[in-house]
Design a protein around this motif. Structure first.
Motif, PDB file in Angstrom:
ATOM      1  N   MET A   1      -8.297  -5.120   2.349  1.00  0.00           N
ATOM      2  CA  MET A   1      -7.437  -4.012   2.761  1.00  0.00           C
ATOM      3  C   MET A   1      -7.483  -2.834   1.792  1.00  0.00           C
ATOM      4  O   MET A   1      -6.774  -1.839   1.983  1.00  0.00           O
ATOM      5  CB  MET A   1      -6.005  -4.505   2.953  1.00  0.00           C
ATOM      6  CG  MET A   1      -5.883  -5.438   4.162  1.00  0.00           C
ATOM      7  SD  MET A   1      -4.201  -5.972   4.512  1.00  0.00           S
ATOM      8  CE  MET A   1      -3.407  -4.434   4.990  1.00  0.00           C
ATOM      9  N   GLY A   2      -8.296  -2.936   0.752  1.00  0.00           N
ATOM     10  CA  GLY A   2      -8.531  -1.783  -0.098  1.00  0.00           C
ATOM     11  C   GLY A   2      -7.584  -1.599  -1.265  1.00  0.00           C
ATOM     12  O   GLY A   2      -7.701  -0.620  -2.010  1.00  0.00           O
ATOM     13  N   LEU A   3      -6.673  -2.534  -1.445  1.00  0.00           N
ATOM     14  CA  LEU A   3      -5.687  -2.377  -2.517  1.00  0.00           C
ATOM     15  C   LEU A   3      -6.338  -2.373  -3.894  1.00  0.00           C
ATOM     16  O   LEU A   3      -5.899  -1.662  -4.804  1.00  0.00           O
ATOM     17  CB  LEU A   3      -4.668  -3.528  -2.423  1.00  0.00           C
ATOM     18  CG  LEU A   3      -3.259  -3.286  -2.939  1.00  0.00           C
ATOM     19  CD1 LEU A   3      -2.613  -2.126  -2.209  1.00  0.00           C
ATOM     20  CD2 LEU A   3      -2.411  -4.536  -2.764  1.00  0.00           C
TER      21      LEU A   3
ATOM     22  N   LEU B   1       2.238   1.736  -3.439  1.00  0.00           N
ATOM     23  CA  LEU B   1       1.166   2.247  -4.296  1.00  0.00           C
ATOM     24  C   LEU B   1       0.946   3.732  -4.033  1.00  0.00           C
ATOM     25  O   LEU B   1       0.776   4.529  -4.966  1.00  0.00           O
ATOM     26  CB  LEU B   1      -0.107   1.447  -4.026  1.00  0.00           C
ATOM     27  CG  LEU B   1      -1.382   1.887  -4.736  1.00  0.00           C
ATOM     28  CD1 LEU B   1      -1.202   1.829  -6.243  1.00  0.00           C
ATOM     29  CD2 LEU B   1      -2.555   0.989  -4.321  1.00  0.00           C
ATOM     30  N   ASP B   2       0.964   4.100  -2.768  1.00  0.00           N
ATOM     31  CA  ASP B   2       0.782   5.491  -2.363  1.00  0.00           C
ATOM     32  C   ASP B   2       1.817   6.387  -3.037  1.00  0.00           C
ATOM     33  O   ASP B   2       1.487   7.390  -3.684  1.00  0.00           O
ATOM     34  CB  ASP B   2       0.908   5.551  -0.831  1.00  0.00           C
ATOM     35  CG  ASP B   2       0.575   6.918  -0.267  1.00  0.00           C
ATOM     36  OD1 ASP B   2       0.001   7.736  -0.988  1.00  0.00           O
ATOM     37  OD2 ASP B   2       0.907   7.146   0.906  1.00  0.00           O
TER      38      ASP B   2
ATOM     39  N   GLN C   1      -8.938  -1.100  -4.874  1.00  0.00           N
ATOM     40  CA  GLN C   1      -9.581   0.157  -5.273  1.00  0.00           C
ATOM     41  C   GLN C   1      -8.634   1.036  -6.078  1.00  0.00           C
ATOM     42  O   GLN C   1      -9.068   1.934  -6.794  1.00  0.00           O
ATOM     43  CB  GLN C   1     -10.043   0.930  -4.036  1.00  0.00           C
ATOM     44  CG  GLN C   1     -11.108   0.216  -3.212  1.00  0.00           C
ATOM     45  CD  GLN C   1     -11.379   0.965  -1.914  1.00  0.00           C
ATOM     46  OE1 GLN C   1     -11.548   2.175  -1.917  1.00  0.00           O
ATOM     47  NE2 GLN C   1     -11.413   0.246  -0.813  1.00  0.00           N
ATOM     48  N   TYR C   2      -7.346   0.796  -5.916  1.00  0.00           N
ATOM     49  CA  TYR C   2      -6.363   1.702  -6.512  1.00  0.00           C
ATOM     50  C   TYR C   2      -5.392   1.018  -7.466  1.00  0.00           C
ATOM     51  O   TYR C   2      -4.599   1.681  -8.122  1.00  0.00           O
ATOM     52  CB  TYR C   2      -5.571   2.399  -5.395  1.00  0.00           C
ATOM     53  CG  TYR C   2      -6.470   3.155  -4.450  1.00  0.00           C
ATOM     54  CD1 TYR C   2      -6.873   4.451  -4.745  1.00  0.00           C
ATOM     55  CD2 TYR C   2      -6.947   2.559  -3.286  1.00  0.00           C
ATOM     56  CE1 TYR C   2      -7.711   5.144  -3.901  1.00  0.00           C
ATOM     57  CE2 TYR C   2      -7.801   3.243  -2.435  1.00  0.00           C
ATOM     58  CZ  TYR C   2      -8.177   4.533  -2.739  1.00  0.00           C
ATOM     59  OH  TYR C   2      -9.021   5.220  -1.906  1.00  0.00           O
TER      60      TYR C   2
ATOM     61  N   LEU D   1       0.830  -1.210   0.000  1.00  0.00           N
ATOM     62  CA  LEU D   1       0.000   0.000   0.000  1.00  0.00           C
ATOM     63  C   LEU D   1       0.868   1.265   0.000  1.00  0.00           C
ATOM     64  O   LEU D   1       0.558   2.249  -0.669  1.00  0.00           O
ATOM     65  CB  LEU D   1      -0.926   0.011   1.224  1.00  0.00           C
ATOM     66  CG  LEU D   1      -2.192  -0.833   1.125  1.00  0.00           C
ATOM     67  CD1 LEU D   1      -2.805  -1.043   2.508  1.00  0.00           C
ATOM     68  CD2 LEU D   1      -3.213  -0.194   0.196  1.00  0.00           C
ATOM     69  N   GLU D   2       1.959   1.222   0.741  1.00  0.00           N
ATOM     70  CA  GLU D   2       2.864   2.378   0.778  1.00  0.00           C
ATOM     71  C   GLU D   2       3.522   2.591  -0.578  1.00  0.00           C
ATOM     72  O   GLU D   2       3.700   3.727  -1.032  1.00  0.00           O
ATOM     73  CB  GLU D   2       3.914   2.177   1.870  1.00  0.00           C
ATOM     74  CG  GLU D   2       3.331   2.238   3.278  1.00  0.00           C
ATOM     75  CD  GLU D   2       4.338   1.881   4.353  1.00  0.00           C
ATOM     76  OE1 GLU D   2       4.009   2.056   5.535  1.00  0.00           O
ATOM     77  OE2 GLU D   2       5.446   1.420   4.007  1.00  0.00           O
TER      78      GLU D   2
ATOM     79  N   MET E   1       1.389   6.533  -6.907  1.00  0.00           N
ATOM     80  CA  MET E   1       0.266   7.365  -7.345  1.00  0.00           C
ATOM     81  C   MET E   1       0.587   8.844  -7.164  1.00  0.00           C
ATOM     82  O   MET E   1       0.197   9.682  -7.984  1.00  0.00           O
ATOM     83  CB  MET E   1      -1.005   6.987  -6.577  1.00  0.00           C
ATOM     84  CG  MET E   1      -1.570   5.626  -6.977  1.00  0.00           C
ATOM     85  SD  MET E   1      -2.975   5.106  -5.970  1.00  0.00           S
ATOM     86  CE  MET E   1      -4.223   6.273  -6.492  1.00  0.00           C
ATOM     87  N   GLU E   2       1.305   9.174  -6.107  1.00  0.00           N
ATOM     88  CA  GLU E   2       1.678  10.572  -5.874  1.00  0.00           C
ATOM     89  C   GLU E   2       2.562  11.106  -6.996  1.00  0.00           C
ATOM     90  O   GLU E   2       2.530  12.291  -7.315  1.00  0.00           O
ATOM     91  CB  GLU E   2       2.397  10.708  -4.534  1.00  0.00           C
ATOM     92  CG  GLU E   2       1.448  10.759  -3.349  1.00  0.00           C
ATOM     93  CD  GLU E   2       2.184  10.974  -2.037  1.00  0.00           C
ATOM     94  OE1 GLU E   2       1.558  11.482  -1.103  1.00  0.00           O
ATOM     95  OE2 GLU E   2       3.384  10.617  -1.958  1.00  0.00           O
TER      96      GLU E   2
END
Lengths: 122, 138
Positions: free
Chosen positions: A99-101, A73-74, A103-104, A70-71, A77-78
């Motif tokens: 865990m929402g992964l 991906l964060d 979605q992105y 997730l980090e 995306m930034e």
């Protein structure tokens, strides 16, 4: 302690069109997640903006490892990049969903489908 | 049939528990998907015990059952740490990923989603996470 098949093995490949491939097989825990993060950082530094992570051969993952994904991906995306995964087991796909992964990040059944779509869509 | 393990707090020790549930689950005829779910749930419960257990070891018990309702695998993870509130609301999704990654605290949520029955009993000095997966069950 950790058997050879459970120790995460990571390989990378820089493909055409700014696409970077990370193949990861083994146990994705904090150490494994960090190994994937290092591989992604290397590809991004080389100019890749789309990262495909192929998890064929990965059967065990834990929440710490997913948090590191997730980090990654964060950060990606930034910087305007995108991430995709392929070859997820049903359980890993379910944990990504919880865990929402998902979605992105885009999810593909296998590498061929991912490369076809990402090569087409960018 | 029971496997009982006393595991020290060393890196990757959760994989010993994972291997135990895989062997026992396979003996019951679990599918690969069921085995993977039990494995991930067991790993998460072990990580919680290792993080919050506060002692030098924790305990894993794996039992097979063959009742009339069908076979099932029961896994218990016990630690003797400070305990926690098992009624704390689970995180079902990170509302904002960018700039707000929920880094930890997903263990019980994953366990509850991946197993068929989950019972968490926690008080200072003793926490037991009991979880069951039915073979071929919902």
């Amino acid at each position: 302690m950790m058997q050879q098949e459970e120790k995460l093995r990571v390989s990378t490949e820089q493909l055409e069109g700014g696409l970077g491939l990370v193949a990861a097989a083994g146990y994705i825990n904090n150490e494994g997640g960090q190994a994937i993060a290092d591989a992604v950082n290397e590809l991004v530094a080389s100019g890749c903006r789309t990262i495909l992570i192929d998890l064929e051969g990965t059967r065990i993952i834990n929440s710490i490892g997913i948090s590191i994904l997730l980090e990654i991906l964060d950060r990606l995306m930034e910087s305007g990049g995108t991430m995709a995964f392929c070859n997820l087991t049903p359980t890993i796909a379910r944990t990504f969903e919880i865990m929402g992964l998902v979605q992105y990040a885009r999810i593909f059944p296998d590498r061929a489908a991912a490369l076809a779509a990402l090569g087409r869509d960018g | 049939m029971e496997v009982a393990l006393t595991l020290p707090l060393v890196p990757d020790v959760e994989l010993i528990a994972a291997r135990a549930v895989q062997v026992m689950g396979r003996s019951l005829g679990m599918t690969d998907g069921e085995l993977e779910s039990v494995t991930v749930a067991t790993v998460e419960a072990c990580l919680n015990a290792m993080e919050h257990g506060g002692q030098t070891c924790f305990f894993v018990r794996v039992n097979t059952h063959r009742e009339d309702g069908g076979p099932s695998l029961e896994v218990e993870i016990e630690d003797h740490g400070v305990g926690f509130d098992p009624q704390a609301p689970p995180r079902t999704s990170p509302s904002r990923i960018l700039g707000c990654v929920a880094k930890r605290g997903w263990g019980l949520t994953l366990i509850r989603e991946l197993m068929d029955e989950v019972d968490v009993r926690s008080r200072p000095g003793k926490t037991v996470v009991r979880m069951v997966k039915h073979v071929g069950g919902a």
